[in-house]
Scaffold this active site. Structure first.
Site, PDB file in Angstrom:
ATOM      1  CG  ASN A 212      -0.450  -0.335   2.506  1.00 13.22           C
ATOM      2  OD1 ASN A 212       0.595  -0.964   2.628  1.00 13.22           O
ATOM      3  ND2 ASN A 212      -1.147   0.058   3.553  1.00 13.22           N
ATOM      4  CB  VAL A 213       1.558   3.775  -2.239  1.00 17.34           C
ATOM      5  CG1 VAL A 213       2.267   5.119  -2.355  1.00 17.34           C
ATOM      6  CG2 VAL A 213       2.498   2.633  -2.646  1.00 17.34           C
ATOM      7  CD  GLU A 214      -1.367   4.794   4.706  1.00 20.02           C
ATOM      8  OE1 GLU A 214      -0.857   5.653   5.455  1.00 20.02           O
ATOM      9  OE2 GLU A 214      -2.050   3.828   5.123  1.00 20.02           O
TER      10      GLU A 214
ATOM     11  CB  CYS B  55      -5.481  -1.313  -1.620  1.00 17.26           C
ATOM     12  SG  CYS B  55      -6.755  -0.586  -0.578  1.00 17.26           S
TER      13      CYS B  55
ATOM     14  CD  GLU C 230      -5.562  -5.872  -1.008  1.00 17.60           C
ATOM     15  OE1 GLU C 230      -5.014  -4.755  -0.959  1.00 17.60           O
ATOM     16  OE2 GLU C 230      -6.317  -6.287  -0.118  1.00 17.60           O
TER      17      GLU C 230
ATOM     18  CB  CYS D 116     -10.918  -2.779   1.225  1.00 15.88           C
ATOM     19  SG  CYS D 116     -10.432  -2.231  -0.419  1.00 15.88           S
TER      20      CYS D 116
ATOM     21  CB  CYS E 148      -9.009  -4.773  -2.909  1.00 17.44           C
ATOM     22  SG  CYS E 148      -7.925  -3.329  -3.001  1.00 17.44           S
TER      23      CYS E 148
HETATM   24  N1  THU Z   1      -5.316  -1.427   2.763  1.00 15.95           N
HETATM   25  C1  THU Z   1      -4.818  -2.239   1.773  1.00 15.95           C
HETATM   26  O1  THU Z   1      -3.693  -2.035   1.292  1.00 15.95           O
HETATM   27  N2  THU Z   1      -5.591  -3.262   1.339  1.00 15.95           N
HETATM   28  C2  THU Z   1      -6.838  -3.563   1.840  1.00 15.95           C
HETATM   29  O2  THU Z   1      -7.534  -4.383   1.269  1.00 15.95           O
HETATM   30  C3  THU Z   1      -7.272  -2.925   3.085  1.00 15.95           C
HETATM   31  C4  THU Z   1      -6.639  -1.594   3.338  1.00 15.95           C
HETATM   32  C5  THU Z   1      -4.493  -0.302   3.226  1.00 15.95           C
HETATM   33  C6  THU Z   1      -4.975   1.042   2.773  1.00 15.95           C
HETATM   34  C7  THU Z   1      -4.374   1.946   3.831  1.00 15.95           C
HETATM   35  O3  THU Z   1      -3.052   2.258   3.457  1.00 15.95           O
HETATM   36  C8  THU Z   1      -4.330   1.080   5.078  1.00 15.95           C
HETATM   37  O4  THU Z   1      -4.475  -0.265   4.636  1.00 15.95           O
HETATM   38  C9  THU Z   1      -5.405   1.387   6.095  1.00 15.95           C
HETATM   39  O5  THU Z   1      -6.654   1.414   5.509  1.00 15.95           O
END
Ligand code: THU
Length: 134
Positions: free
Chosen positions: A44-46, A55, A57, A88, A91
Site C-alpha cells: 500500500n502507498v498512502e 491498496c 492488492e 477491502c 479490492c
Molecule cells: N489497505 C490495503 O492495502 N488493502 C486492503 O484491502 C485494506 C486496506 C491499506 C490502505 C491503507 O493504506 C491502510 O491499509 C489502512 O486502511
C-alpha cells in the site's frame, strides 16, 4: 504450507516492508500468482490526500497488468498486524475483474496465514462484464 505458498508468503512479507504508510502505520503486502505461474507483488502507498491511497492488492494488479499478465490463479494478502488482513470491498471487485470465483485467497499477518477463502466467498454475486455485455 506448500513450498509454493511459503515462497509467495515470503514475497508478500518482503514487499510489505516497502509499504508507504505514514498515516495509518498499517503495512499491507500482496503476492499474486497468475495462471502462467508468474508472480507479482504490491504494497500500500498512502497519500496526504487520504482518498488517493492505493491498496496493496490494487498495486499488485497494476504490476501484473504492466507485465502483460491478466489471469489471477491465487493470492496472498498479509498485514503487519496482530489480526488477519482481509481485502477491502473495492479490492474484492478489482480482483474479480481478473480472476474466477473459485481462486483461493490466503490471508493473514506477517507471522502466518490464518484464513483461506475463495473469491466467491469474499464477493458473492459479483458484478462483472457479463451483466451488461450482450
Ligand atoms: N489497505 C490495503 O492495502 N488493502 C486492503 O484491502 C485494506 C486496506 C491499506 C490502505 C491503507 O493504506 C491502510 O491499509 C489502512 O486502511
Amino acid at each position: 504450507m506448500t513450498d509454493l505458498r511459503s515462497n509467495m508468503f515470503q514475497m508478500a512479507k518482503d514487499v510489505l516492508h516497502n509499504a508507504y504508510v505514514p498515516y495509518s502505520h498499517y503495512k499491507v503486502g500482496c503476492c499474486i500468482r497468475t495462471t502462467n505461474n508468474q508472480f507479482f507483488v504490491g504494497c500500500n502507498v498512502e497519500n496526504a490526500v487520504y482518498g488517493l491511497t492505493c491498496c496493496a492488492e490494487a498495486n499488485a494488479i497494476v504490476n501484473m497488468i504492466i507485465h502483460g499478465e491478466k489471469q489471477i490463479a491465487e493470492m496472498i494478502i498479509i498485514a503487519e498486524s496482530e489480526t488477519c488482513c482481509v481485502p477491502c470491498g473495492g479490492c474484492r471487485q478489482r480482483i474479480s475483474e481478473f480472476a474466477s470465483g473459485d481462486i483461493l485467497i490466503h490471508m493473514g499477518t506477517h507471522q502466518s496465514l490464518t484464513e483461506t477463502k475463495t473469491l466467491s466467498e469474499l464477493l458473492p454475486l459479483a458484478f462483472g462484464a457479463a451483466h451488461f455485455k450482450q
